[in-house]
Design an enzyme around this catalytic site. Sequence first.
Site, PDB file in Angstrom:
ATOM      1  N   LYS A  58      -6.467  -1.266  -5.240  1.00  0.00           N
ATOM      2  CA  LYS A  58      -5.438  -1.027  -6.419  1.00  0.00           C
ATOM      3  C   LYS A  58      -6.405  -1.070  -7.655  1.00  0.00           C
ATOM      4  O   LYS A  58      -6.869  -2.177  -8.224  1.00  0.00           O
ATOM      5  CB  LYS A  58      -4.401  -1.958  -6.444  1.00  0.00           C
ATOM      6  CG  LYS A  58      -3.395  -1.864  -7.499  1.00  0.00           C
ATOM      7  CD  LYS A  58      -2.316  -3.012  -7.272  1.00  0.00           C
ATOM      8  CE  LYS A  58      -1.456  -3.227  -8.596  1.00  0.00           C
ATOM      9  NZ  LYS A  58      -0.887  -1.944  -8.911  1.00  0.00           N
TER      10      LYS A  58
HETATM   11  N1  PMP Z   1       2.399   2.090  -5.092  1.00  0.00           N
HETATM   12  C1  PMP Z   1       1.486   2.246  -6.435  1.00  0.00           C
HETATM   13  C2  PMP Z   1       0.729   3.440  -6.578  1.00  0.00           C
HETATM   14  C3  PMP Z   1       1.737   0.978  -7.123  1.00  0.00           C
HETATM   15  O1  PMP Z   1       1.107   0.931  -8.451  1.00  0.00           O
HETATM   16  C4  PMP Z   1       2.735  -0.267  -6.764  1.00  0.00           C
HETATM   17  C5  PMP Z   1       2.478  -1.584  -7.534  1.00  0.00           C
HETATM   18  N2  PMP Z   1       1.484  -2.260  -7.362  1.00  0.00           N
HETATM   19  C6  PMP Z   1       3.170   0.012  -5.315  1.00  0.00           C
HETATM   20  C7  PMP Z   1       3.029   1.243  -4.961  1.00  0.00           C
HETATM   21  C8  PMP Z   1       4.131  -1.040  -5.081  1.00  0.00           C
HETATM   22  O2  PMP Z   1       3.225  -2.279  -4.551  1.00  0.00           O
HETATM   23  P1  PMP Z   1       3.761  -3.855  -4.600  1.00  0.00           P
HETATM   24  O3  PMP Z   1       4.985  -3.891  -4.014  1.00  0.00           O
HETATM   25  O4  PMP Z   1       2.758  -4.475  -3.976  1.00  0.00           O
HETATM   26  O5  PMP Z   1       3.868  -4.211  -6.042  1.00  0.00           O
END
Ligand code: PMP
Length: 307
Positions: free
Chosen positions: A162
């Site tokens: 991320k």
């Molecule tokens: N895809 C992307 C590109 C994101 O930025 C996020 C947010 N973190 C998610 C999916 C969803 O991830 P999460 O459920 O862990 O927040």
Amino acid sequence: MADITEVDYIWMNGKLIPWADANVHVLSHSLHYGSGVFEGIRCYKDPDSDRSFIFRLRDHMERLHRSAKIAAIDLPYTVDQLCEATVETIRANNLPACYIRPLVFRGYGVMGVDPSGAPTDVIIACWPWEAYLGEEALANGVAVGVSSWRQRSINAIPPAVKATASYFNSLMAKLEAKEHGYAEAIMLNEEGLVCEGTGENLFVVRNGIMSTPPLSDGVLEGITRDTVLTIADELGIPAGEESLTRSDLYVADEVFMTGSAAELTPIGSVDGRVVGKPGPVTRQLQDRFFKIAYGHAEEYADWLTQI
Ligand code: PMP
């Protein structure tokens, strides 16, 4: 400062400092080369019991550690230390419910793409943040459009990290979506398969079967995605990972997005093709999701950190 509600303290490199003092030098490495990794987490307040819980804090901090490892950043705090620091920051700011943003970035000290020698800075900020796409979106769904921008290749920026740098890609798609009057963009990968939103994973339901693209199609390993797959299993909703094409979105009975910020947001239309009002599977999952996050499901107590 458009929409951040300022609070008193930010945790920075091991201590709480006043919000206004949490600054960096303009020559910080990450500012120039996107060399940071981060998380987005929510703390929920149960309206019935007045208790507050951080949702899947440990899982987020473990993902932050994995991101740092892929980005070759030496993260000087353990998962436990980061979890404790998060609780400390929320308590210091007296926040019953909030969004939490941990960020690990290469700071001031070296210039040039090679980050060797740059210090690692770590912050944990939190502030009150309402539904990412709005309460109306959560209740009635949003209009989305497939972006002309492709999701960054898994050989360019690995989706398992991320990384702040990934969000340049998301930002381009988001701006385009807004120009077209959509609340959110859906990005396809280089092969043309459905990937995800700019900050959300994507699910479709057709004939009672729920599917979401596999990680190998280039999506982030979303924690809400995992939560929804776990709940579906519990509720006996047939679900699995499956590559999806653009047409699968057009003909689905239900489509929704998941994310820590977006929670579980129904999609009402894709490229103008009407999906319709939030369907029964979306509603059932949404309902269970909020019950768990508010501490009304004993069997999921491990996912919650009480403040
Ligand atoms: N895809 C992307 C590109 C994101 O930025 C996020 C947010 N973190 C998610 C999916 C969803 O991830 P999460 O459920 O862990 O927040």
